[in-house]
Design a protein around this motif. Structure first.
Motif, PDB file in Angstrom:
ATOM      1  N   GLY A   9      79.022  37.577  49.596  1.00  0.00           N
ATOM      2  CA  GLY A   9      77.762  37.270  50.121  1.00  0.00           C
ATOM      3  C   GLY A   9      76.664  38.407  50.076  1.00  0.00           C
ATOM      4  O   GLY A   9      75.394  38.146  50.005  1.00  0.00           O
ATOM      5  N   GLN A  10      77.160  39.848  49.878  1.00  0.00           N
ATOM      6  CA  GLN A  10      76.365  40.699  49.576  1.00  0.00           C
ATOM      7  C   GLN A  10      75.767  40.537  48.113  1.00  0.00           C
ATOM      8  O   GLN A  10      74.501  40.701  47.875  1.00  0.00           O
ATOM      9  N   GLN A  11      76.571  40.078  47.196  1.00  0.00           N
ATOM     10  CA  GLN A  11      75.818  39.884  45.673  1.00  0.00           C
ATOM     11  C   GLN A  11      74.990  38.659  45.872  1.00  0.00           C
ATOM     12  O   GLN A  11      73.884  38.969  44.977  1.00  0.00           O
ATOM     13  N   GLN A  12      75.384  37.693  46.708  1.00  0.00           N
ATOM     14  CA  GLN A  12      74.221  36.611  46.458  1.00  0.00           C
ATOM     15  C   GLN A  12      73.007  37.116  47.181  1.00  0.00           C
ATOM     16  O   GLN A  12      71.686  36.787  46.747  1.00  0.00           O
ATOM     17  N   ARG A  13      73.065  38.018  48.357  1.00  0.00           N
ATOM     18  CA  ARG A  13      71.673  38.479  48.896  1.00  0.00           C
ATOM     19  C   ARG A  13      70.985  39.444  47.950  1.00  0.00           C
ATOM     20  O   ARG A  13      69.831  39.447  47.770  1.00  0.00           O
ATOM     21  N   LEU A  14      72.026  40.190  47.037  1.00  0.00           N
ATOM     22  CA  LEU A  14      71.358  41.107  45.948  1.00  0.00           C
ATOM     23  C   LEU A  14      70.574  40.028  45.036  1.00  0.00           C
ATOM     24  O   LEU A  14      69.515  40.555  44.610  1.00  0.00           O
ATOM     25  N   CYS A  15      71.297  38.866  44.727  1.00  0.00           N
ATOM     26  CA  CYS A  15      70.338  38.055  43.680  1.00  0.00           C
ATOM     27  C   CYS A  15      68.886  37.528  44.171  1.00  0.00           C
ATOM     28  O   CYS A  15      68.217  37.268  43.678  1.00  0.00           O
ATOM     29  N   ILE A  16      69.215  37.467  45.776  1.00  0.00           N
ATOM     30  CA  ILE A  16      68.131  36.835  46.351  1.00  0.00           C
ATOM     31  C   ILE A  16      66.837  37.956  46.302  1.00  0.00           C
ATOM     32  O   ILE A  16      66.018  37.808  45.950  1.00  0.00           O
ATOM     33  N   ALA A  17      67.431  39.329  46.564  1.00  0.00           N
ATOM     34  CA  ALA A  17      66.288  40.427  46.364  1.00  0.00           C
ATOM     35  C   ALA A  17      65.927  40.405  45.039  1.00  0.00           C
ATOM     36  O   ALA A  17      64.711  40.770  44.827  1.00  0.00           O
ATOM     37  N   ARG A  18      66.811  40.315  43.860  1.00  0.00           N
ATOM     38  CA  ARG A  18      66.275  40.327  42.580  1.00  0.00           C
ATOM     39  C   ARG A  18      65.138  39.290  42.307  1.00  0.00           C
ATOM     40  O   ARG A  18      64.337  39.512  41.779  1.00  0.00           O
ATOM     41  N   ALA A  19      65.512  38.049  43.031  1.00  0.00           N
ATOM     42  CA  ALA A  19      64.331  37.027  42.845  1.00  0.00           C
ATOM     43  C   ALA A  19      63.034  37.368  43.545  1.00  0.00           C
ATOM     44  O   ALA A  19      62.045  37.149  42.897  1.00  0.00           O
ATOM     45  N   ILE A  20      63.181  38.020  44.888  1.00  0.00           N
ATOM     46  CA  ILE A  20      61.765  38.022  45.428  1.00  0.00           C
ATOM     47  C   ILE A  20      61.236  39.298  44.750  1.00  0.00           C
ATOM     48  O   ILE A  20      59.989  39.655  45.232  1.00  0.00           O
ATOM     49  N   ALA A  21      62.166  40.184  44.101  1.00  0.00           N
ATOM     50  CA  ALA A  21      61.264  41.568  43.852  1.00  0.00           C
ATOM     51  C   ALA A  21      59.927  41.357  42.914  1.00  0.00           C
ATOM     52  O   ALA A  21      59.000  41.968  42.627  1.00  0.00           O
ATOM     53  N   VAL A  22      60.115  40.250  41.972  1.00  0.00           N
ATOM     54  CA  VAL A  22      59.124  39.870  41.299  1.00  0.00           C
ATOM     55  C   VAL A  22      57.844  39.038  42.011  1.00  0.00           C
ATOM     56  O   VAL A  22      56.875  38.621  41.315  1.00  0.00           O
ATOM     57  N   GLN A  23      58.073  38.826  43.060  1.00  0.00           N
ATOM     58  CA  GLN A  23      57.133  38.213  43.996  1.00  0.00           C
ATOM     59  C   GLN A  23      56.571  36.720  43.330  1.00  0.00           C
ATOM     60  O   GLN A  23      55.649  36.500  43.256  1.00  0.00           O
ATOM     61  N   PRO A  24      57.817  35.989  43.363  1.00  0.00           N
ATOM     62  CA  PRO A  24      57.251  34.572  42.812  1.00  0.00           C
ATOM     63  C   PRO A  24      56.553  33.555  43.879  1.00  0.00           C
ATOM     64  O   PRO A  24      56.245  34.105  44.899  1.00  0.00           O
ATOM     65  N   ASP A  25      55.972  32.740  43.602  1.00  0.00           N
ATOM     66  CA  ASP A  25      55.243  31.824  44.402  1.00  0.00           C
ATOM     67  C   ASP A  25      56.479  30.750  45.294  1.00  0.00           C
ATOM     68  O   ASP A  25      56.257  30.330  46.173  1.00  0.00           O
ATOM     69  N   VAL A  26      57.324  30.361  44.395  1.00  0.00           N
ATOM     70  CA  VAL A  26      58.201  29.606  45.023  1.00  0.00           C
ATOM     71  C   VAL A  26      59.580  30.316  44.594  1.00  0.00           C
ATOM     72  O   VAL A  26      60.054  30.776  43.594  1.00  0.00           O
ATOM     73  N   LEU A  27      60.734  29.648  45.468  1.00  0.00           N
ATOM     74  CA  LEU A  27      62.183  30.305  45.285  1.00  0.00           C
ATOM     75  C   LEU A  27      62.951  29.198  45.496  1.00  0.00           C
ATOM     76  O   LEU A  27      62.846  28.219  46.389  1.00  0.00           O
TER      77      LEU A  27
END
Ligand SMILES: Nc1ncnc2c1ncn2[C@@H]1O[C@H](COP(=O)(O)OP(=O)(O)OP(=O)(O)O)[C@@H](O)[C@H]1O
Ligand SMILES: [Mg+2]
Lengths: 314, 259
Positions: B153-171
């Motif tokens: 679960g922590q890994q998945q949240r880490l992946c979410i953190a990684r994805a939002i770190a680049v400030q995308p428009d869409v997730l």
């Protein structure tokens, strides 16, 4: 790794009673025992036949004080030539491996891979002839250039050999000979990178090269080292090509790889010397062979160890 | 920052195989859109076409139009790499980079975008992203430990953190909770609620309750018959989907009378 081991043991304990399995197990066991016995036999033979070399005098040792000085100088040359070959092979095999596994469209990747594999089928005598008659003349100006511009590096101290039949040329031939096996392993290592990691990088907006730098290369690091060590093992023991290309006869220890006074390698030394067969000289050759055997064994062992450690870790 | 997505007449192929046919929908900005439907009906395929991850697979291609905030994703001059920097993705199985630390994982996407970044900016982004992914308190003392050492679960949240770190428009999230326990799942659902205020989110899920809990709108995908391409059967506000759907097939699927 452990999972497959467990599977194997449960499998055999479950089905060990079936005659087919028993026969199969028996033959594979016998075959592997045979290999071990054979290897041990070679080692013992070399040790026994080489032992008299310990008492050989300088007249049989190319003026070296004892056999260790002689073999030491030869091992130095062997390792030097093989190491230079690996320095040449490393970027080539990594580049080719990546092209085959990640860049080329599949229609192109297959034939390129096949061509590289074909290199492995070229006999080493042919490589030797090619080294003497094709490569060496073309390498001569390169030797001049290296000595003129990079003479301050001990490797290129010169004076440049007129024939270019030097350790450098020999190393290039060795590099080409080791290239297929190393590239094949590199390719395999790169294509093992889990898709999930590669997609993770791409989804972050990595270009293909950035994706390779983020995932494929770090993931394959131990595999790449193992591939190079296995290639090194091959280059260490290579005889014909070096014996043919290298024009040197004396045994010296020298970092200089571009002059006509080169270090020699164990394998080439044996190939050049076995005709002068007084018993004590044969013993010296066999002793040198034993040293090479030990060295190659060690390097291959190291390569395998790193390879397995890598897969367990991955 | 968040953007809407218009999908019109999209057909998606794997080589000669038509996997999904005739998809039309509008995904609203700053909302959560859920894709539901039986296995193999093309939910992942459609999701991956939204950031051009689909074409990573050899032979795969997309026909039709997908427009993000006025820009056609598949226009010839558009660079797929640029698209993926705008439209981030979280996968079904947590996939942090195994050779990187937690810190490096979070910052990895940013390293691609702007090579030079001073330490304090980087620290700031890492903390903000990890807080955004509700992971900061659990990992702040071990940022330099490998990301693979965390729980699933922590890994998945880490992946979410990684994805939002680049400030995308869409997730985009493809079954982000399917490998997780109920507590991690609920943590991620809470997170999706919070992220909605900044991002447009599209999530694939097999869990009806989850779709009902997190999404504003739901698309139901189905196969006409086995061997036929998948299609979008119904696309409506989630409330309507789960109370009074237009199609009987939707109702049958949601109430579990249908595989
Ligand atoms: N890489 C691929 N190559 C060829 N066909 C594929 C590939 N991936 C998926 N497909 C096919 O495309 C269709 C849709 O698959 P997709 O993965 O989008 O389904 P899904 O709705 O996500 O299913 P699930 O709920 O099981 O994840 C299926 O028929 C599948 O077999
Ligand atoms: Mg899927």
């Amino acid at each position: 790794m452990t999972a497959t081991l467990d599977e194997k043991s449960t499998d055999s304990s479950l089905s060990g009673k079936r005659p087919g399995d028993a026969i199969f197990r028996g033959t594979t066991l016998a075959a592997s025992l045979l290999v071990i016995v054979f290897l041990a036999g070679v080692a013992i033979f070399l040790a026994v036949k080489g032992a008299p070399a310990l008492d050989a005098g300088p007249e049989n040792l190319r003026d070296k004080a004892n056999v260790f000085a002689l073999v030491g100088a030869l091992l130095f040359g062997t390792v030097l030539a093989a190491a230079i070959a690996m320095i040449i092979v490393a970027p080539l095999s990594i580049g080719l491996g990546l092209v085959i596994s990640h860049y080329a469209p599949r229609r192109l990747a297959k034939p390129v891979g096949f061509l590289v594999d074909l290199l492995a089928a070229v006999p080493s005598v042919v490589f030797g002839l090619w080294g003497i008659f094709v490569l060496a003349p073309r390498m001569q100006p390169v030797h001049e250039f290296l000595v003129d511009w990079f003479g301050w590096i001990p490797l290129f101290a010169g004076p440049a050999s007129g024939t270019a039949r030097t350790l450098l040329t020999a190393s290039i031939v060795l590099a080409l000979m080791a290239l297929p096996i190393v590239t094949a392993i590199m390719r395999e290592v790169f294509s093992q990178t889990p898709r999930a990691h590669q997609e993770a990088a791409l989804a972050l907006g990595a270009t293909r090269w950035e994706m390779i730098r983020m995932t494929v290369l770090p993931y394959g690091r131990s595999g790449m080292v193992a591939a190079l060590l296995l290639g090194l093992g091959r280059a260490l023991g290579e005889t014909m090509a070096v014996a043919m290309v290298l024009s040197t006869t004396g045994v010296i220890t020298s970092w200089n790889i571009v002059s006509s006074q080169n270090s020699n390698t164990v394998a080439a030394f044996i190939a050049q010397g076995y005709k002068e067969a007084s018993p004590i000289r044969v013993a010296v050759l066999i002793f040198a062979g034993l040293a090479l055997f030990a060295l190659t064994f060690l390097v291959n062992f190291l390569g395998r160890a790193i390879a397995t450690r890598g897969t367990v870790k991955g | 920052m968040a953007k809407s997505i218009d999908v019109s007449d999209v057909n998606i192929y794997y080589g000669d195989f038509l996997a999904v046919e005739g998809v039309n929908m509008t995904i609203r900005a700053k909302s959560v859109t859920a894709f539901i439907g039986p296995s193999g009906c093309g939910k992942s395929t459609v999701l991956r076409s939204l950031n051009r991850m689909h074409e990573v697979i050899p032979g795969a291609r997309v026909e039709g139009k997908i427009v993000v905030d006025g820009q056609d994703l598949y226009a010839p001059e558009v660079d797929p790499v640029a698209v993926r920097r705008q439209v981030g993705m979280v996968f079904q199985r947590p996939n942090p980079f195994p050779t990187m630390s937690i810190y490096e994982n979070v910052i990895s996407g940013l390293r691609l975008n702007s090579k030079r970044m001073n330490k304090s900016t980087a620290d700031g982004v890492v903390e903000k992203s990890l807080r955004g992914a509700n992971l900061w308190n659990e990992v702040k003392d071990r940022l330099n430990k490998p990301g693979a050492g965390l729980s699933g679960g922590q890994q998945q949240r880490l992946c979410i953190a990684r994805a939002i770190a680049v400030q995308p428009d869409v997730l985009l999230m493809d079954e982000p909770c399917s490998a997780l326990d109920p507590i991690s799942t609920s943590a991620i659902e809470d997170l999706i609620h919070e992220l909605k205020s900044d991002y447009t989110i599209v999530i694939v899920t097999h869990n009806m309750q989850q779709a009902a809990r997190v999404s504003d709108e739901t698309g139901f995908f189905n196969l006409k018959a086995t061997g036929e391409p998948g299609r979008l059967v119904e696309f409506n506000p989630t409330k309507k989907m789960f109370s009074n759907p237009d199609e009987s097939a939707t109702e049958a699927y949601i109430s579990g009378r249908f595989g």
